[in-house]
Enzyme design. Sequence first.
Site, PDB file in Angstrom:
ATOM      1  N   ASN A   1     -36.446 -10.330  26.296  1.00  0.00           N
ATOM      2  CA  ASN A   1     -36.749  -9.550  27.405  1.00  0.00           C
ATOM      3  C   ASN A   1     -35.412  -9.456  28.347  1.00  0.00           C
ATOM      4  O   ASN A   1     -34.531 -10.133  27.874  1.00  0.00           O
ATOM      5  CB  ASN A   1     -37.944 -10.241  28.066  1.00  0.00           C
ATOM      6  CG  ASN A   1     -37.622 -11.818  28.367  1.00  0.00           C
ATOM      7  OD1 ASN A   1     -36.643 -11.965  29.260  1.00  0.00           O
ATOM      8  ND2 ASN A   1     -38.391 -12.683  27.922  1.00  0.00           N
TER       9      ASN A   1
ATOM     10  N   ASP B   1     -44.341 -14.492  24.910  1.00  0.00           N
ATOM     11  CA  ASP B   1     -45.967 -15.146  24.543  1.00  0.00           C
ATOM     12  C   ASP B   1     -46.232 -15.054  23.034  1.00  0.00           C
ATOM     13  O   ASP B   1     -47.000 -16.059  22.745  1.00  0.00           O
ATOM     14  CB  ASP B   1     -46.882 -14.262  25.089  1.00  0.00           C
ATOM     15  CG  ASP B   1     -46.813 -14.040  26.895  1.00  0.00           C
ATOM     16  OD1 ASP B   1     -46.697 -15.143  27.272  1.00  0.00           O
ATOM     17  OD2 ASP B   1     -46.953 -12.997  27.258  1.00  0.00           O
TER      18      ASP B   1
ATOM     19  N   LYS C   1     -32.272  -9.642   6.007  1.00  0.00           N
ATOM     20  CA  LYS C   1     -32.538  -8.737   6.949  1.00  0.00           C
ATOM     21  C   LYS C   1     -33.359  -7.550   6.346  1.00  0.00           C
ATOM     22  O   LYS C   1     -33.360  -7.255   5.299  1.00  0.00           O
ATOM     23  CB  LYS C   1     -31.037  -8.084   6.964  1.00  0.00           C
ATOM     24  CG  LYS C   1     -31.202  -6.800   7.944  1.00  0.00           C
ATOM     25  CD  LYS C   1     -29.567  -6.023   8.022  1.00  0.00           C
ATOM     26  CE  LYS C   1     -29.503  -4.792   8.801  1.00  0.00           C
ATOM     27  NZ  LYS C   1     -28.475  -4.145   8.935  1.00  0.00           N
TER      28      LYS C   1
ATOM     29  N   PRO D   1     -46.552 -21.602  22.096  1.00  0.00           N
ATOM     30  CA  PRO D   1     -47.121 -22.650  22.949  1.00  0.00           C
ATOM     31  C   PRO D   1     -47.109 -22.133  24.566  1.00  0.00           C
ATOM     32  O   PRO D   1     -46.041 -21.641  24.944  1.00  0.00           O
ATOM     33  CB  PRO D   1     -46.368 -23.936  22.991  1.00  0.00           C
ATOM     34  CG  PRO D   1     -44.995 -23.560  22.271  1.00  0.00           C
ATOM     35  CD  PRO D   1     -45.417 -22.211  21.397  1.00  0.00           C
ATOM     36  N   ASP D   2     -47.904 -22.556  25.321  1.00  0.00           N
ATOM     37  CA  ASP D   2     -48.104 -22.075  26.768  1.00  0.00           C
ATOM     38  C   ASP D   2     -47.442 -23.485  27.322  1.00  0.00           C
ATOM     39  O   ASP D   2     -48.181 -24.504  27.545  1.00  0.00           O
ATOM     40  CB  ASP D   2     -49.673 -21.985  27.188  1.00  0.00           C
ATOM     41  CG  ASP D   2     -49.665 -21.526  28.738  1.00  0.00           C
ATOM     42  OD1 ASP D   2     -48.847 -22.036  29.538  1.00  0.00           O
ATOM     43  OD2 ASP D   2     -50.575 -20.699  28.738  1.00  0.00           O
ATOM     44  N   ILE D   3     -46.152 -23.377  27.869  1.00  0.00           N
ATOM     45  CA  ILE D   3     -45.517 -24.606  28.390  1.00  0.00           C
ATOM     46  C   ILE D   3     -46.224 -24.936  29.738  1.00  0.00           C
ATOM     47  O   ILE D   3     -46.397 -26.316  29.814  1.00  0.00           O
ATOM     48  CB  ILE D   3     -44.146 -24.178  28.525  1.00  0.00           C
ATOM     49  CG1 ILE D   3     -43.418 -23.798  27.184  1.00  0.00           C
ATOM     50  CG2 ILE D   3     -43.299 -25.651  28.963  1.00  0.00           C
ATOM     51  CD1 ILE D   3     -41.879 -23.470  27.349  1.00  0.00           C
TER      52      ILE D   3
ATOM     53  N   PHE E   1     -43.984 -19.350  37.471  1.00  0.00           N
ATOM     54  CA  PHE E   1     -43.453 -17.865  37.830  1.00  0.00           C
ATOM     55  C   PHE E   1     -44.464 -16.992  37.144  1.00  0.00           C
ATOM     56  O   PHE E   1     -44.784 -17.121  35.992  1.00  0.00           O
ATOM     57  CB  PHE E   1     -42.068 -17.675  37.645  1.00  0.00           C
ATOM     58  CG  PHE E   1     -41.208 -18.228  38.938  1.00  0.00           C
ATOM     59  CD1 PHE E   1     -40.531 -17.005  39.435  1.00  0.00           C
ATOM     60  CD2 PHE E   1     -40.944 -19.302  39.082  1.00  0.00           C
ATOM     61  CE1 PHE E   1     -39.648 -17.534  40.727  1.00  0.00           C
ATOM     62  CE2 PHE E   1     -40.173 -19.709  40.199  1.00  0.00           C
ATOM     63  CZ  PHE E   1     -39.556 -19.052  40.972  1.00  0.00           C
TER      64      PHE E   1
ATOM     65  N   LYS F   1     -53.643 -16.477  37.147  1.00  0.00           N
ATOM     66  CA  LYS F   1     -52.720 -17.202  36.432  1.00  0.00           C
ATOM     67  C   LYS F   1     -52.722 -18.651  36.855  1.00  0.00           C
ATOM     68  O   LYS F   1     -52.691 -19.673  36.147  1.00  0.00           O
ATOM     69  CB  LYS F   1     -51.472 -16.690  36.441  1.00  0.00           C
ATOM     70  CG  LYS F   1     -50.405 -17.501  35.456  1.00  0.00           C
ATOM     71  CD  LYS F   1     -49.062 -16.752  35.127  1.00  0.00           C
ATOM     72  CE  LYS F   1     -48.153 -17.416  34.327  1.00  0.00           C
ATOM     73  NZ  LYS F   1     -46.841 -16.930  34.129  1.00  0.00           N
TER      74      LYS F   1
ATOM     75  N   LYS G   1     -53.861 -21.618  34.173  1.00  0.00           N
ATOM     76  CA  LYS G   1     -52.770 -22.605  34.067  1.00  0.00           C
ATOM     77  C   LYS G   1     -52.783 -24.178  34.512  1.00  0.00           C
ATOM     78  O   LYS G   1     -52.159 -25.085  34.187  1.00  0.00           O
ATOM     79  CB  LYS G   1     -51.305 -22.278  34.328  1.00  0.00           C
ATOM     80  CG  LYS G   1     -51.015 -20.594  33.829  1.00  0.00           C
ATOM     81  CD  LYS G   1     -50.825 -20.668  32.309  1.00  0.00           C
ATOM     82  CE  LYS G   1     -50.473 -19.049  31.988  1.00  0.00           C
ATOM     83  NZ  LYS G   1     -50.014 -19.073  30.567  1.00  0.00           N
TER      84      LYS G   1
END
Length: 237
Positions: free
Chosen positions: A56, A124, A133, A149-151, A168, A182, A186
């Site tokens: 990203n 995600d 390749k 994993p959702d840290i 964030f 969220k 979380k």
Amino acid sequence: EMACGEYGPGRLPEPEAILAAIEAALGGPGPLSGRHVIVTAGPTHEPIDPVRMLANRSSGKQGFAIAEALAALGARVTLVAGPVGLDTPSGVARINVETARQMDDAVKAALPADAAILVAAVADWRVEPAPFKLKKADGPPRLDWQANPDILAGLDADPRRPRLLVGFAAETGDVEEEAAAKRGRKGCDWILANDVSPETGIMGGDSNSVHLVTHGGVESWPPQSKDEVARALIGRI
């Protein structure tokens, strides 16, 4: 430029680093002395094959600014950084990672901490990377998606959960509503939400415009530099 007229690495650090060291020596312990804070910053890169990856546009600038502001007030800072080309702030311990799973492992290894501020734009999803390749001639590849994993949620569930847990939320629509939802999912204490639609220039840029979401409601901060956002957040902490 060096005294001999050539260009290259010299023996002195930057003036800002010298000034920070002088201020630290003269000012004594800061208000966050004795506190350990974990900060995550930057993107993660999830490999598809030895050449390609999922990524990203996060630059890491906001997370690095927060780490620097924490260290300036005396905190012991562990900065877990994804692949970015930024210099390590003075007085900050940096751990470089590439993938979301590596970042999750590094954050857990850095516990216990008094606070954790998870700024990184973590992917995600990941795929099982091909060992070679992928060739265009073979046609579009099949990518088997797996959740990373959702840290943030993982820290909330950890028995060593930091006293203050800040996340964030990078959104492109319904920013405040998405951030409030969220925060509930979380289990974190605060969420800083921002609109990262391309026209805002926030992701990768030098300025930010955030909404601080807490159990008491939403505060909308004016547009300002990422350094100013960092100082405002650390002042609240």
